[in-house]
Design a protein around this motif. Structure first.
Motif, short mmCIF file in Angstrom:
data_model
loop_
_atom_site.label_atom_id
_atom_site.label_comp_id
_atom_site.label_asym_id
_atom_site.label_seq_id
_atom_site.Cartn_x
_atom_site.Cartn_y
_atom_site.Cartn_z
N ALA A 216 0.82 -1.21 0.00
CA ALA A 216 0.00 0.00 0.00
C ALA A 216 0.86 1.26 0.00
N THR A 217 2.11 1.13 -0.44
CA THR A 217 3.00 2.29 -0.49
C THR A 217 2.48 3.28 -1.52
N HIS A 218 2.62 4.53 -1.22
CA HIS A 218 2.21 5.56 -2.17
C HIS A 218 3.22 6.70 -2.14
N LEU A 219 3.22 7.47 -3.19
CA LEU A 219 4.09 8.64 -3.26
C LEU A 219 3.24 9.88 -3.11
N LYS A 220 3.73 10.78 -2.34
CA LYS A 220 3.00 12.02 -2.13
C LYS A 220 3.48 13.06 -3.14
N ALA A 221 2.55 13.60 -3.91
CA ALA A 221 2.90 14.61 -4.90
C ALA A 221 2.92 15.98 -4.26
N HIS A 222 3.77 16.82 -4.80
CA HIS A 222 3.82 18.19 -4.32
C HIS A 222 2.51 18.90 -4.69
N ARG A 223 2.10 19.86 -3.90
CA ARG A 223 0.81 20.52 -4.11
C ARG A 223 0.70 21.20 -5.47
N THR A 224 1.82 21.56 -6.08
CA THR A 224 1.77 22.21 -7.39
C THR A 224 1.63 21.20 -8.53
N ALA A 225 1.78 19.93 -8.24
CA ALA A 225 1.71 18.92 -9.31
C ALA A 225 0.33 18.86 -9.93
N ALA A 226 -0.73 19.13 -9.18
CA ALA A 226 -2.09 19.06 -9.71
C ALA A 226 -2.34 20.12 -10.77
N SER A 227 -1.66 21.23 -10.71
CA SER A 227 -1.91 22.31 -11.68
C SER A 227 -1.07 22.18 -12.94
N LEU A 228 -0.12 21.23 -12.99
CA LEU A 228 0.74 21.10 -14.16
C LEU A 228 -0.04 20.74 -15.41
N LEU A 229 -1.06 19.89 -15.27
CA LEU A 229 -1.86 19.49 -16.43
C LEU A 229 -2.63 20.67 -16.99
N LYS A 230 -3.19 21.47 -16.12
CA LYS A 230 -3.94 22.65 -16.56
C LYS A 230 -3.05 23.64 -17.29
N LYS A 231 -1.80 23.74 -16.87
CA LYS A 231 -0.87 24.69 -17.48
C LYS A 231 -0.21 24.12 -18.74
N GLY A 232 -0.53 22.87 -19.09
CA GLY A 232 0.07 22.25 -20.27
C GLY A 232 1.50 21.82 -20.07
N MET A 233 1.93 21.67 -18.83
CA MET A 233 3.31 21.29 -18.56
C MET A 233 3.47 19.80 -18.32
N PHE A 234 2.37 19.06 -18.35
CA PHE A 234 2.40 17.63 -18.10
C PHE A 234 1.51 16.97 -19.14
#
Length: 122
Positions: free
Chosen positions: A94-112
């Motif tokens: 059940a290991t998971h990686l914690k994403a930085h809070r700015t990672a969610a906005s990368l898709l909206k900005k076209g950077m991901f």
């Protein structure tokens, strides 16, 4: 130090056949270095935070990198797993990686890159 991990002589005998041959120069104590590698990985430490009892952190790191590239650890794991037979129970990690809070906005900005097949919203 009681919290250190040391492979037993029996454990070392099981994995020694998979070690690469030394090229004339005797290696630093395999038991000490392998135990140090296990300790660092098990505890999620940086190599430089390895306890001094395992030897120089640079030696531990170099051995891990060199033997990883040679496939030594993969051979050890696959052979030990094959000798173990069919497991009685299976575990789910059940290991998971914690994403930085700015990672969610990368898709909206076209950077991901958007790799999902989901319909676009908006």
């Amino acid at each position: 130090m009681g919290h250190l991990i040391w492979l037993s002589p029996a454990q070392m005998r099981r994995i020694e056949p998979y070690f690469p041959l030394s090229h004339g120069i005797p290696r630093v104590d395999d038991r000490r270095i392998i135990s140090g590698i296990i300790f660092v990985i098990k505890n999620g430490l940086r190599w430089r935070d390895a306890p001094k009892e395992y030897g120089p952190h640079k030696t531990i790191y170099n051995r891990f990198i060199r033997w990883s590239r040679l496939g030594v650890f993969n051979r050890i794991f696959s052979e030990l797993a094959a000798k173990g037979g069919k497991p009685n129970e299976l575990m789910i990690d059940a290991t998971h990686l914690k994403a930085h809070r700015t990672a969610a906005s990368l898709l909206k900005k076209g950077m991901f890159p958007d790799v999902s097949d989901a319909p676009k919203v908006g």
